[in-house]
Design a protein around this motif. Structure first.
Motif, PDB file in Angstrom:
ATOM      1  N   MET A   1       0.854  -1.200   0.000  1.00  9.56           N
ATOM      2  CA  MET A   1       0.000   0.000   0.000  1.00  9.56           C
ATOM      3  C   MET A   1       0.885   1.244   0.000  1.00  9.56           C
ATOM      4  O   MET A   1       1.859   1.327   0.760  1.00  9.56           O
ATOM      5  N   VAL A   2       0.554   2.218  -0.831  1.00  7.75           N
ATOM      6  CA  VAL A   2       1.333   3.448  -0.901  1.00  7.75           C
ATOM      7  C   VAL A   2       0.932   4.358   0.260  1.00  7.75           C
ATOM      8  O   VAL A   2      -0.215   4.763   0.392  1.00  7.75           O
ATOM      9  N   ASN A   3       1.912   4.672   1.106  1.00  3.42           N
ATOM     10  CA  ASN A   3       1.659   5.493   2.285  1.00  3.42           C
ATOM     11  C   ASN A   3       2.247   6.897   2.195  1.00  3.42           C
ATOM     12  O   ASN A   3       1.870   7.765   2.991  1.00  3.42           O
ATOM     13  N   ALA A   4       3.180   7.107   1.267  1.00  4.61           N
ATOM     14  CA  ALA A   4       3.865   8.401   1.230  1.00  4.61           C
ATOM     15  C   ALA A   4       4.158   8.816  -0.210  1.00  4.61           C
ATOM     16  O   ALA A   4       4.348   7.977  -1.089  1.00  4.61           O
ATOM     17  N   VAL A   5       4.212  10.127  -0.409  1.00  4.98           N
ATOM     18  CA  VAL A   5       4.553  10.693  -1.711  1.00  4.98           C
ATOM     19  C   VAL A   5       5.728  11.645  -1.524  1.00  4.98           C
ATOM     20  O   VAL A   5       5.686  12.535  -0.668  1.00  4.98           O
ATOM     21  N   LEU A   6       6.784  11.422  -2.295  1.00  7.18           N
ATOM     22  CA  LEU A   6       7.926  12.328  -2.310  1.00  7.18           C
ATOM     23  C   LEU A   6       7.724  13.334  -3.436  1.00  7.18           C
ATOM     24  O   LEU A   6       7.475  12.940  -4.574  1.00  7.18           O
ATOM     25  N   PHE A   7       7.848  14.609  -3.133  1.00  2.00           N
ATOM     26  CA  PHE A   7       7.704  15.648  -4.150  1.00  2.00           C
ATOM     27  C   PHE A   7       9.037  16.347  -4.377  1.00  2.00           C
ATOM     28  O   PHE A   7       9.733  16.708  -3.418  1.00  2.00           O
ATOM     29  N   ASP A   8       9.375  16.564  -5.644  1.00  2.00           N
ATOM     30  CA  ASP A   8      10.444  17.474  -5.999  1.00  2.00           C
ATOM     31  C   ASP A   8       9.923  18.899  -5.772  1.00  2.00           C
ATOM     32  O   ASP A   8       8.704  19.105  -5.615  1.00  2.00           O
ATOM     33  N   LEU A   9      10.819  19.890  -5.784  1.00  2.00           N
ATOM     34  CA  LEU A   9      10.405  21.270  -5.562  1.00  2.00           C
ATOM     35  C   LEU A   9      10.391  22.086  -6.859  1.00  2.00           C
ATOM     36  O   LEU A   9       9.334  22.463  -7.360  1.00  2.00           O
ATOM     37  N   ASP A  10      11.566  22.347  -7.423  1.00  2.00           N
ATOM     38  CA  ASP A  10      11.665  23.183  -8.618  1.00  2.00           C
ATOM     39  C   ASP A  10      11.030  22.512  -9.828  1.00  2.00           C
ATOM     40  O   ASP A  10      11.366  21.373 -10.165  1.00  2.00           O
ATOM     41  N   GLY A  11      10.092  23.207 -10.457  1.00  2.00           N
ATOM     42  CA  GLY A  11       9.445  22.671 -11.646  1.00  2.00           C
ATOM     43  C   GLY A  11       8.316  21.701 -11.346  1.00  2.00           C
ATOM     44  O   GLY A  11       7.638  21.246 -12.267  1.00  2.00           O
ATOM     45  N   THR A  12       8.121  21.401 -10.063  1.00  2.00           N
ATOM     46  CA  THR A  12       7.044  20.486  -9.665  1.00  2.00           C
ATOM     47  C   THR A  12       6.031  21.208  -8.784  1.00  2.00           C
ATOM     48  O   THR A  12       4.844  21.257  -9.085  1.00  2.00           O
ATOM     49  N   LEU A  13       6.507  21.777  -7.691  1.00  2.00           N
ATOM     50  CA  LEU A  13       5.650  22.588  -6.828  1.00  2.00           C
ATOM     51  C   LEU A  13       5.861  24.076  -7.079  1.00  2.00           C
ATOM     52  O   LEU A  13       4.915  24.852  -7.070  1.00  2.00           O
ATOM     53  N   ALA A  14       7.120  24.453  -7.303  1.00  2.00           N
ATOM     54  CA  ALA A  14       7.474  25.858  -7.488  1.00  2.00           C
ATOM     55  C   ALA A  14       7.817  26.147  -8.943  1.00  2.00           C
ATOM     56  O   ALA A  14       8.582  25.410  -9.567  1.00  2.00           O
ATOM     57  N   ASP A  15       7.265  27.229  -9.460  1.00  2.51           N
ATOM     58  CA  ASP A  15       7.534  27.641 -10.834  1.00  2.51           C
ATOM     59  C   ASP A  15       8.835  28.461 -10.846  1.00  2.51           C
ATOM     60  O   ASP A  15       8.853  29.659 -11.124  1.00  2.51           O
ATOM     61  N   SER A  16       9.931  27.780 -10.563  1.00  3.34           N
ATOM     62  CA  SER A  16      11.210  28.441 -10.357  1.00  3.34           C
ATOM     63  C   SER A  16      12.069  28.504 -11.610  1.00  3.34           C
ATOM     64  O   SER A  16      13.156  29.088 -11.577  1.00  3.34           O
ATOM     65  N   GLY A  17      11.608  27.917 -12.710  1.00  3.28           N
ATOM     66  CA  GLY A  17      12.400  27.881 -13.926  1.00  3.28           C
ATOM     67  C   GLY A  17      12.919  29.236 -14.376  1.00  3.28           C
ATOM     68  O   GLY A  17      14.120  29.399 -14.625  1.00  3.28           O
ATOM     69  N   PRO A  18      12.054  30.258 -14.501  1.00  2.39           N
ATOM     70  CA  PRO A  18      12.531  31.557 -14.978  1.00  2.39           C
ATOM     71  C   PRO A  18      13.620  32.166 -14.112  1.00  2.39           C
ATOM     72  O   PRO A  18      14.588  32.735 -14.631  1.00  2.39           O
ATOM     73  N   ILE A  19      13.490  32.055 -12.798  1.00  3.44           N
ATOM     74  CA  ILE A  19      14.498  32.646 -11.914  1.00  3.44           C
ATOM     75  C   ILE A  19      15.797  31.856 -11.956  1.00  3.44           C
ATOM     76  O   ILE A  19      16.897  32.426 -11.934  1.00  3.44           O
ATOM     77  N   ILE A  20      15.696  30.529 -12.045  1.00  3.80           N
ATOM     78  CA  ILE A  20      16.909  29.710 -12.127  1.00  3.80           C
ATOM     79  C   ILE A  20      17.659  29.986 -13.419  1.00  3.80           C
ATOM     80  O   ILE A  20      18.882  30.187 -13.423  1.00  3.80           O
ATOM     81  N   THR A  21      16.947  30.013 -14.546  1.00  5.76           N
ATOM     82  CA  THR A  21      17.632  30.262 -15.822  1.00  5.76           C
ATOM     83  C   THR A  21      18.216  31.670 -15.864  1.00  5.76           C
ATOM     84  O   THR A  21      19.317  31.877 -16.397  1.00  5.76           O
ATOM     85  N   GLN A  22      17.508  32.633 -15.295  1.00  7.55           N
ATOM     86  CA  GLN A  22      18.015  34.003 -15.226  1.00  7.55           C
ATOM     87  C   GLN A  22      19.310  34.052 -14.428  1.00  7.55           C
ATOM     88  O   GLN A  22      20.279  34.737 -14.811  1.00  7.55           O
ATOM     89  N   THR A  23      19.360  33.314 -13.314  1.00 10.72           N
ATOM     90  CA  THR A  23      20.532  33.362 -12.442  1.00 10.72           C
ATOM     91  C   THR A  23      21.716  32.617 -13.057  1.00 10.72           C
ATOM     92  O   THR A  23      22.863  33.061 -12.942  1.00 10.72           O
ATOM     93  N   ILE A  24      21.458  31.500 -13.721  1.00 11.84           N
ATOM     94  CA  ILE A  24      22.549  30.802 -14.413  1.00 11.84           C
ATOM     95  C   ILE A  24      23.082  31.666 -15.540  1.00 11.84           C
ATOM     96  O   ILE A  24      24.304  31.768 -15.749  1.00 11.84           O
ATOM     97  N   SER A  25      22.192  32.304 -16.276  1.00  9.50           N
ATOM     98  CA  SER A  25      22.596  33.185 -17.366  1.00  9.50           C
ATOM     99  C   SER A  25      23.491  34.308 -16.851  1.00  9.50           C
ATOM    100  O   SER A  25      24.539  34.631 -17.444  1.00  9.50           O
ATOM    101  N   GLN A  26      23.087  34.909 -15.738  1.00  8.56           N
ATOM    102  CA  GLN A  26      23.884  35.976 -15.139  1.00  8.56           C
ATOM    103  C   GLN A  26      25.253  35.464 -14.708  1.00  8.56           C
ATOM    104  O   GLN A  26      26.284  36.123 -14.916  1.00  8.56           O
ATOM    105  N   THR A  27      25.280  34.269 -14.108  1.00 17.26           N
ATOM    106  CA  THR A  27      26.542  33.686 -13.642  1.00 17.26           C
ATOM    107  C   THR A  27      27.492  33.443 -14.806  1.00 17.26           C
ATOM    108  O   THR A  27      28.680  33.779 -14.736  1.00 17.26           O
ATOM    109  N   MET A  28      26.977  32.866 -15.892  1.00 19.53           N
ATOM    110  CA  MET A  28      27.823  32.578 -17.049  1.00 19.53           C
ATOM    111  C   MET A  28      28.274  33.867 -17.738  1.00 19.53           C
ATOM    112  O   MET A  28      29.394  33.932 -18.266  1.00 19.53           O
ATOM    113  N   ARG A  29      27.426  34.879 -17.714  1.00 21.10           N
ATOM    114  CA  ARG A  29      27.787  36.149 -18.332  1.00 21.10           C
ATOM    115  C   ARG A  29      28.901  36.850 -17.543  1.00 21.10           C
ATOM    116  O   ARG A  29      29.879  37.355 -18.123  1.00 21.10           O
TER     117      ARG A  29
END
Length: 235
Positions: A1-29
């Motif tokens: 019986m399934v008793n627990a669910v593991l959730f990822d955070l970025d891209g699953t619960l939090a719409d963090s893609g734009p901020i992450i890509t912005q920050t990586i872009s800034q770092t590489m620049r």
């Protein structure tokens, strides 16, 4: 019986893609002199920073400096991250159905705790597991292992992480992972945990094919989890 669910955070619960890509872009620049559109870095939403910068061609001795710059920049903007629509109701529904909810993210534990507070999700999660400073390079398998152990310690699971790990270990029937990238699939599978990949974040079609199931909406995810309660993984 399934008793627990593991959730990822970025891209699953939090719409963090734009901020992450912005920050990586800034770092590489700033550190590499590489000026590219933020969306160029979309594939790096999800992986551990060590592997992301290595894939971007950063020399191994310099990776730690890139990570430090990234984290300092990210700390200034991550509070702007929104939660995906429907996620709060999703978590509440999952818990109401009797599942324990654990967060398993490659983010540093301290950062993950702050992000979860900013998103207003503290009261909707039973266990929160992020990376420790000296274990960041271990990635998703390490945080899944810790989440399983904490779920057992809290009485939600009868068994914690198994000593034997790898892609060929027997599958578990008491827990499932929910994520958006192959790193979630592979990290969970190391511990015999199947993954449901959600497509509302930063998923990739070729990775979706490797998941146990996919869900296009929070409502569809609830339907899959409800079926698991009734039938287990037999369908």
């Amino acid at each position: 019986m399934v008793n627990a669910v593991l959730f990822d955070l970025d891209g699953t619960l939090a719409d963090s893609g734009p901020i992450i890509t912005q920050t990586i872009s800034q770092t590489m620049r700033e550190l590499a002199g590489l000026d590219q559109p933020d969306d160029t870095y979309r594939r790096y939403v999800g992986p551990p920073l060590t592997s992301s910068f290595a894939h971007l061609g950063v020399a191994e001795p310099d990776i730690e400096a890139y990570i430090e710059y990234y984290r300092a920049s990210y700390d200034k903007v991550h509070h702007q991250t929104p939660v995906f629509e429907g996620v709060v109701d999703l978590l509440d529904t999952v818990r109401e159905k009797g599942f324990a909810v654990a967060l398993a993210t490659s983010k540093l534990q301290t950062v993950a705790e702050e992000v979860v507070r900013n998103l207003g999700l503290v009261g909707h999660i039973d266990i929160l597991c992020g990376s420790q400073p000296d274990e960041v390079h271990l990635g998703k398998p390490a945080v899944v292992e810790e989440a399983l152990n904490q779920l057992k310690a809290a009485g939600f699971l009868d068994e914690g992480a198994r000593e034997e790990q790898g892609m060929d270990v027997p599958l578990r029937d008491d827990v499932v992972m929910v994520g958006d990238r192959i790193y979630d699939i592979e990290g969970a599978r190391q511990h015999g945990v199947r993954t449901i990949l959600v497509t509302w974040g930063d998923s990739w079609p070729e990775e979706e094919a490797l998941a146990w199931k996919t869900a296009d909406t929070p409502g569809e995810l609830v339907e899959i989890l409800t079926a698991l309660q009734a039938n287990g993984f037999d369908d």
